[in-house]
Design a protein around this motif. Structure first.
Motif, PDB file in Angstrom:
ATOM      1  N   SER A 195      -7.319   7.837  -6.207  1.00 20.87           N
ATOM      2  CA  SER A 195      -6.065   7.532  -5.498  1.00 20.87           C
ATOM      3  C   SER A 195      -5.683   8.699  -4.586  1.00 20.87           C
ATOM      4  CB  SER A 195      -4.941   7.271  -6.500  1.00 20.87           C
ATOM      5  OG  SER A 195      -4.545   8.488  -7.132  1.00 20.87           O
ATOM      6  N   GLY A 196      -4.535   8.548  -3.944  1.00 22.93           N
ATOM      7  CA  GLY A 196      -4.063   9.578  -3.030  1.00 22.93           C
ATOM      8  C   GLY A 196      -3.629  10.860  -3.709  1.00 22.93           C
ATOM      9  N   ASN A 239      -5.747   3.763  -2.238  1.00 23.21           N
ATOM     10  CA  ASN A 239      -6.515   2.547  -1.953  1.00 23.21           C
ATOM     11  C   ASN A 239      -6.082   1.408  -2.877  1.00 23.21           C
ATOM     12  OD1 ASN A 239      -8.174   3.791   0.017  1.00 23.21           O
ATOM     13  ND2 ASN A 239      -9.509   4.606  -1.587  1.00 23.21           N
ATOM     14  N   ARG A 240      -6.345   0.189  -2.459  1.00 25.29           N
ATOM     15  CA  ARG A 240      -5.996  -0.956  -3.303  1.00 25.29           C
ATOM     16  C   ARG A 240      -6.587  -0.815  -4.696  1.00 25.29           C
ATOM     17  NH1 ARG A 240      -5.637  -6.611   0.058  1.00 25.29           N
ATOM     18  NH2 ARG A 240      -5.129  -5.729   2.100  1.00 25.29           N
ATOM     19  N   GLY A 241      -5.764  -1.110  -5.687  1.00 24.06           N
ATOM     20  CA  GLY A 241      -6.190  -1.024  -7.075  1.00 24.06           C
ATOM     21  C   GLY A 241      -5.968   0.329  -7.711  1.00 24.06           C
ATOM     22  N   THR A 242      -5.566   1.345  -6.916  1.00 20.91           N
ATOM     23  CA  THR A 242      -5.402   2.698  -7.450  1.00 20.91           C
ATOM     24  C   THR A 242      -3.971   3.189  -7.251  1.00 20.91           C
ATOM     25  OG1 THR A 242      -5.883   3.938  -5.410  1.00 20.91           O
ATOM     26  CG2 THR A 242      -7.765   3.149  -6.691  1.00 20.91           C
ATOM     27  N   GLY A 243      -3.653   4.266  -7.966  1.00 20.94           N
ATOM     28  CA  GLY A 243      -2.365   4.929  -7.760  1.00 20.94           C
ATOM     29  C   GLY A 243      -1.201   3.958  -7.805  1.00 20.94           C
ATOM     30  N   ILE A 270       0.851  -1.191   0.000  1.00 24.70           N
ATOM     31  CA  ILE A 270       0.000   0.000   0.000  1.00 24.70           C
ATOM     32  C   ILE A 270       0.886   1.240   0.000  1.00 24.70           C
ATOM     33  CG2 ILE A 270      -1.803   1.278   1.226  1.00 24.70           C
ATOM     34  CD1 ILE A 270      -2.680  -1.403   0.036  1.00 24.70           C
ATOM     35  N   ASN A 271       0.607   2.127  -0.929  1.00 24.63           N
ATOM     36  CA  ASN A 271       1.382   3.364  -1.047  1.00 24.63           C
ATOM     37  C   ASN A 271       0.603   4.523  -0.434  1.00 24.63           C
ATOM     38  OD1 ASN A 271       3.775   4.780  -2.492  1.00 24.63           O
ATOM     39  ND2 ASN A 271       1.995   5.991  -3.068  1.00 24.63           N
ATOM     40  N   TRP A 272       1.337   5.524   0.009  1.00 20.91           N
ATOM     41  CA  TRP A 272       0.689   6.737   0.501  1.00 20.91           C
ATOM     42  C   TRP A 272       1.568   7.943   0.193  1.00 20.91           C
ATOM     43  CZ3 TRP A 272       3.256   3.289   3.594  1.00 20.91           C
ATOM     44  CH2 TRP A 272       4.264   3.785   4.413  1.00 20.91           C
ATOM     45  N   HIS A 273       0.992   9.121   0.274  1.00 22.24           N
ATOM     46  CA  HIS A 273       1.680  10.380   0.031  1.00 22.24           C
ATOM     47  C   HIS A 273       1.504  11.220   1.295  1.00 22.24           C
ATOM     48  CE1 HIS A 273       1.091   9.289  -4.314  1.00 22.24           C
ATOM     49  NE2 HIS A 273      -0.024   8.777  -3.797  1.00 22.24           N
TER      50      HIS A 273
END
Length: 352
Positions: free
Chosen positions: A95-96, A118-122, A75-78
């Motif tokens: 996405s983020g 979120n899962r599946g995005t970004g 899981i990625n975040w900004h």
């Protein structure tokens, strides 16, 4: 609570809905109306939702069996800014990176802002699929832990509001405040809108390819879809919708990613669980929302003990874009005058 299919607001005035413009729009509208007609009866809606949930779990087990050991979700975040932690969770296929830049910049002056893909995005497109709303709620907990944070204010937009509700139920001690924006309660308590199905399909990017330099036509097509999410007649004060369109095209969500998010939404059920949310909660609803009709906000306010309901006149589904200052003021009010407890929360010695 019986599920309702509505095209009117709480005062009985019709909500202005755009007519489907193409054959595919009409087919999606018809398909949406057919599916949602099955949700009119709470028992049937719960049965369908349960079946979808079991299907997701079965496929997860099947994929793990074929793939060997369990793969940890990626899981990625900004993040940016300093201050109390604020988590932003976006909606369907968002996405983020898909937030108004001017709003994020303002928030980062006062908060440590964490925007989750979120899962599946970004950059979370390689996270395990399929998944449930609970899985995505646990992802938020993992992100907070990775950031060295125990708690945060959690803001959820549309589907992100569902994730935020689930997070508050699964990880109650990690939520300082809960802000639910343009979202719904679980099956079967939500008020359905068949028109929302075709609108949601209009923003699900069809291929998942990244378009770093979208053509004018690609931006125009996506903008046309986004305008249907805003209040009728809304004219943005700047290029925020063009920016949103470009953000979505630069890092697109695949058809399968959108499909998995749709399954997760349909499998999310049991509104009775919301009575266990004692986090200070604010529900923000656009009075002219053509996707999530205002009855959903009212239902949430009834289901979550002590929740505050804020309805914004003349605003549609994209509240962070249409009423940016309203949300900023609300979040800043909570920051300057924090609510540390919910008066409806049971006392430790209350066994009733």
């Amino acid at each position: 609570m019986e599920i309702r299919v509505e095209d009117q607001d709480e005062d009985g005035a019709p909500i202005e809905l755009a007519e489907p413009e193409t054959l595919s729009d009409r087919l999606l509208e018809m398909a949406g109306a057919t599916v949602l007609s099955l949700y009119r009866r709470p028992a049937l809606a719960t049965a369908i939702s349960t079946g979808v949930g079991w299907g997701i779990r079965y496929e997860q087990l099947w994929r793990r069996a074929l793939g060997g050991r369990r793969r940890r979700p990626h899981i990625n975040w900004h993040e940016g800014g300093r201050g109390p932690a604020l988590v932003l969770i976006n909606g369907f296929t968002g996405s983020g990176i898909g937030w108004p830049t001017v709003w994020v910049s303002e928030l980062e002056k006062h908060f440590r802002v964490i925007r989750v893909d979120n899962r599946g995005t970004g950059w979370s497109r390689r996270a395990p699929m399929p998944f449930t709303i609970s899985d995505m709620a646990d992802d938020i907990a993992d992100v907070l832990t990775a950031c060295g944070l125990e708690t945060a204010t959690v803001f959820g937009q549309s589907m992100g509001g569902m994730i935020a509700q689930e997070f508050a139920m699964r990880h109650p001690h990690r939520v300082d405040r809960l802000v639910l924006c343009a979202t719904i309660p679980p099956v079967p308590a939500f008020t359905a809108n068949p028109h929302g199905v075709s609108l949601a399909a209009g923003i699900a990017f069809p291929s998942g390819r990244d378009i770093r330099r979208p053509t004018k036509q690609q931006l125009t097509d996506f903008l046309d879809a986004l305008h249907k999410f805003t209040a009728a007649g809304y004219e943005p004060p700047d290029n925020r919708l063009e920016e949103f369109a470009a953000q979505n095209l630069v890092r697109g969500t695949s058809r399968y990613g959108a499909f998995c998010q749709g399954r997760a939404i349909n499998a999310w059920r049991d509104p009775s669980r919301l009575r266990h949310i004692y986090t200070p909660t604010v529900i923000v609803q656009g009075a002219a929302d053509r996707v999530v009709v205002p009855a959903n906000g009212h239902s949430l306010a009834e289901l979550i003990p002590g929740a505050e309901y804020v309805e914004v006149p003349g605003v549609g589904h994209l509240i962070p874009w249409e009423a940016t200052q309203v949300l900023t003021d609300l979040l800043m009010k909570d920051r300057e005058h924090p609510t540390t407890s919910n008066p409806h929360q049971p006392k430790e010695n209350d066994h009733g």
